[in-house]
Design a protein around this motif. Structure first.
Motif, short mmCIF file in Angstrom:
data_model
loop_
_atom_site.label_atom_id
_atom_site.label_comp_id
_atom_site.label_asym_id
_atom_site.label_seq_id
_atom_site.Cartn_x
_atom_site.Cartn_y
_atom_site.Cartn_z
N PRO A 64 0.83 -1.22 0.00
CA PRO A 64 0.00 0.00 0.00
C PRO A 64 0.85 1.26 0.00
CG PRO A 64 0.04 -0.98 2.19
CD PRO A 64 0.76 -1.94 1.29
N ALA A 65 0.23 2.37 -0.33
CA ALA A 65 0.92 3.66 -0.31
C ALA A 65 1.43 3.94 1.09
CB ALA A 65 -0.05 4.76 -0.75
N GLY A 66 2.61 4.54 1.12
CA GLY A 66 3.22 4.86 2.40
C GLY A 66 4.01 3.73 3.01
N ARG A 67 4.01 2.58 2.36
CA ARG A 67 4.74 1.42 2.89
C ARG A 67 5.89 0.99 1.98
NH1 ARG A 67 2.97 2.86 6.80
NH2 ARG A 67 1.38 1.97 8.16
N PHE A 68 6.05 1.65 0.82
CA PHE A 68 7.06 1.21 -0.13
C PHE A 68 7.65 2.39 -0.88
CE2 PHE A 68 8.04 -0.15 -4.56
CZ PHE A 68 9.17 -0.89 -4.27
N ALA A 69 8.99 2.38 -0.98
CA ALA A 69 9.71 3.36 -1.78
C ALA A 69 10.74 2.61 -2.62
CB ALA A 69 10.40 4.40 -0.90
N GLU A 70 10.96 3.09 -3.83
CA GLU A 70 11.93 2.47 -4.74
C GLU A 70 12.94 3.52 -5.16
OE1 GLU A 70 11.09 -0.63 -8.03
OE2 GLU A 70 11.12 1.32 -9.04
N VAL A 71 14.21 3.16 -5.12
CA VAL A 71 15.26 4.10 -5.51
C VAL A 71 16.28 3.37 -6.38
CG1 VAL A 71 14.99 5.45 -3.41
CG2 VAL A 71 16.70 3.65 -3.47
N GLY A 72 16.90 4.11 -7.26
CA GLY A 72 17.98 3.58 -8.08
C GLY A 72 19.33 3.89 -7.47
N TYR A 73 20.25 2.96 -7.52
CA TYR A 73 21.58 3.16 -6.95
C TYR A 73 22.29 4.34 -7.61
CZ TYR A 73 26.48 2.13 -5.80
OH TYR A 73 27.78 2.22 -5.38
N ASP A 74 22.17 4.46 -8.93
CA ASP A 74 22.84 5.56 -9.62
C ASP A 74 22.29 6.90 -9.16
OD1 ASP A 74 24.43 3.80 -11.03
OD2 ASP A 74 23.08 3.71 -12.75
N ALA A 75 20.97 6.99 -9.01
CA ALA A 75 20.37 8.24 -8.53
C ALA A 75 20.83 8.57 -7.12
CB ALA A 75 18.85 8.14 -8.60
N LEU A 76 20.96 7.54 -6.27
CA LEU A 76 21.41 7.76 -4.90
C LEU A 76 22.83 8.30 -4.88
CD1 LEU A 76 20.82 7.43 -1.84
CD2 LEU A 76 21.79 5.12 -2.02
N ARG A 77 23.68 7.82 -5.75
CA ARG A 77 25.06 8.30 -5.80
C ARG A 77 25.14 9.71 -6.38
NH1 ARG A 77 29.20 5.03 -4.68
NH2 ARG A 77 30.60 6.28 -5.96
N ARG A 78 24.27 10.02 -7.35
CA ARG A 78 24.31 11.35 -7.96
C ARG A 78 23.71 12.42 -7.05
NH1 ARG A 78 22.35 8.57 -12.53
NH2 ARG A 78 20.29 9.46 -12.08
N GLN A 79 22.55 12.13 -6.48
CA GLN A 79 21.83 13.12 -5.67
C GLN A 79 21.37 12.48 -4.36
OE1 GLN A 79 18.84 14.18 -8.74
NE2 GLN A 79 19.74 16.24 -8.66
N PRO A 80 22.29 12.15 -3.49
CA PRO A 80 21.94 11.38 -2.29
C PRO A 80 20.94 12.09 -1.38
CG PRO A 80 24.18 12.21 -2.15
CD PRO A 80 23.74 12.43 -3.55
N LEU A 81 21.12 13.36 -1.12
CA LEU A 81 20.23 14.05 -0.19
C LEU A 81 18.83 14.17 -0.76
CD1 LEU A 81 22.60 16.81 1.25
CD2 LEU A 81 21.91 14.64 2.30
N ALA A 82 18.72 14.42 -2.05
CA ALA A 82 17.40 14.51 -2.67
C ALA A 82 16.68 13.17 -2.61
CB ALA A 82 17.53 14.98 -4.12
N VAL A 83 17.42 12.08 -2.84
CA VAL A 83 16.82 10.75 -2.79
C VAL A 83 16.39 10.43 -1.35
CG1 VAL A 83 17.29 8.28 -3.03
CG2 VAL A 83 18.00 9.86 -4.82
N LEU A 84 17.22 10.73 -0.38
CA LEU A 84 16.88 10.46 1.01
C LEU A 84 15.66 11.28 1.45
CD1 LEU A 84 20.43 10.38 2.61
CD2 LEU A 84 18.96 8.43 2.16
N GLU A 85 15.58 12.51 0.99
CA GLU A 85 14.42 13.34 1.33
C GLU A 85 13.15 12.75 0.73
OE1 GLU A 85 13.20 18.07 1.53
OE2 GLU A 85 14.69 17.40 0.04
N ARG A 86 13.25 12.24 -0.50
CA ARG A 86 12.08 11.63 -1.14
C ARG A 86 11.66 10.37 -0.40
NH1 ARG A 86 11.18 7.76 -4.97
NH2 ARG A 86 13.39 7.54 -5.52
N ILE A 87 12.61 9.54 0.03
CA ILE A 87 12.28 8.34 0.80
C ILE A 87 11.51 8.71 2.06
CG2 ILE A 87 13.27 6.48 2.21
CD1 ILE A 87 15.55 6.29 0.16
N HIS A 88 12.00 9.71 2.77
CA HIS A 88 11.32 10.14 3.99
C HIS A 88 9.90 10.62 3.70
CE1 HIS A 88 15.28 9.92 5.88
NE2 HIS A 88 14.71 10.14 7.05
N ALA A 89 9.73 11.33 2.59
CA ALA A 89 8.40 11.85 2.26
C ALA A 89 7.46 10.72 1.86
CB ALA A 89 8.52 12.88 1.13
#
Length: 379
Positions: free
Chosen positions: A293-318
């Motif tokens: 369900p919504a709010g229980r799952f987030a998906e991230v790409g490793y390349d995106a995490l290395r390029r923009q780590p803080l933006a990806v982490l902020e999105r995971i939290h949101a």
């Protein structure tokens, strides 16, 4: 009193004597050694593991009794699980998120001595940490007492059901992965014991931390419905990486682990294992996460995490509605500064060595184009 210092060479080879099974409970160890078969040249390692399990027995029994008296899962926060195939970036993501004060972690001592994690492990920590290698066996990623480890290491010492047992006894490599990851041919009694061990271990570590545990474990990628049955409020973060890179790096990783940690015959077809496990695990992971369900799952790409780590982490939290991003931002930045100079080794694999065509649907589901050639891949 100052403890003696040990050379970096000694640190790097301590696992050849103090095997991970030196932290196993006596009943688990006895079953594994009888079933697994130890090579003659490794009998001294198995004997040391048995001796250590026996010496720890009073602490094992004592902690189990205390835990049982205070056992109460009601009100405990559910874990946040980081999933994804081995070598997809789960460690990097977990190390980053662990810098947030909102999460508890499973430390190296807590997974190495899981049955005594709250007692003996804390007492022995100053001595044992002298032998910690500075980097992992499989790459140049740093190891430290405050960085999170896989709960699979703990379950391999508490239960007869773990894919790690295939690394320790390679002649049963595929069987151990089929049983430990996919739960194939696992009887109801054994599965109930495994669930009880996992629930008890995670419960006591959550109570000790006083906050949700951050748990990374690639093997959990195939167990999501089971984990949700145990913790309905659990959250999951799937990190993925280019399948060709994952394939090549997984072969190298498992080859290294088998060579270094095998107690039996170290001969095993690692490429065949990865060819078998990768599509099955990824197919199941993609299917099961689609049902979250919504709010229980987030998906991230490793390349995106290395390029923009803080933006990806902020999105995971949101996406997961996790607390504490602003409070953790400085910790995230500090860790990124610590690993700024780390660069994965690269290798140019034979384009026929990884079966891209067999994984076409997985490539498409993760948003990767099927490559026409074989670029240099991170190992």
């Amino acid at each position: 009193m100052q403890l003696p210092k040990h050379s970096s060479r000694g640190r790097g080879r301590a696992h050849r004597v103090f095997h991970p099974l030196c932290g196993a409970t006596l009943p688990t160890l006895a079953r594994l050694l009888v079933r697994g078969g130890v090579a003659p040249q490794r009998l001294h390692v198995a004997a040391l593991a048995v001796a250590m399990a026996g010496l720890r027995l009073p602490f094992t029994v004592g902690e189990a009794a205390v835990t049982a008296l205070h056992h109460q899962d009601d009100g405990l926060p559910a874990p946040v699980f980081i999933v994804g195939h081995w070598r997809s970036g789960t460690t990097h993501l977990a190390n980053l998120l662990s810098r947030s004060p909102a999460f508890g972690i499973l430390s190296p001592m807590a997974v190495g001595l899981p049955a005594e994690a709250l007692g003996l492990a804390r007492i022995a920590r100053p001595f044992v940490e002298q032998f910690f290698p500075r980097n992992r066996l499989i790459d140049a990623v740093a190891l430290a007492a405050d960085l999170p480890q896989e709960d699979e290491l703990a379950m391999a010492n508490l239960s007869t059901l773990s894919c790690n047992h295939g690394i320790y006894f390679p002649h049963r490599l595929r069987e151990a992965f089929d049983r430990g990851v996919f739960l194939d041919a696992v009887g109801a009694p054994e599965l109930r014991r495994w669930i009880a061990s996992l629930r008890g271990y995670v419960g006591k570590m959550t109570r000790a931390a006083g906050r949700p545990l951050l748990i990374r474990n690639p093997a959990n990628s195939a167990r999501i419905p089971l984990l949700r049955a145990i913790w309905p409020e659990a959250r999951f973060i799937h990190i993925h990486r280019h399948p060709a890179e994952v394939y090549a790096s997984s072969v190298r990783m498992f080859s290294t682990l088998v060579r270094e940690l095998s107690l039996g015959r170290p001969d095993a077809n690692i490429e065949a294992l990865v060819r078998h496990v990768y599509p099955r695990l990824m197919t199941r992971l993609l299917r099961d996460t689609a049902a979250l369900p919504a709010g229980r799952f987030a998906e991230v790409g490793y390349d995106a995490l290395r390029r923009q780590p803080l933006a990806v982490l902020e999105r995971i939290h949101a996406v997961l509605e996790l607390p504490g991003y602003d409070a953790a931002r400085i910790g995230f930045s500090d860790y990124l500064d610590e690993v700024r100079d780390y660069a994965p080794r690269t290798r140019r694999p034979d384009p026929t060595s990884w079966p891209a065509g067999e994984h076409a649907e997985i490539f498409r589901s993760l948003g990767y184009a099927l490559p026409d050639d074989a670029p240099a891949l991170a190992a």
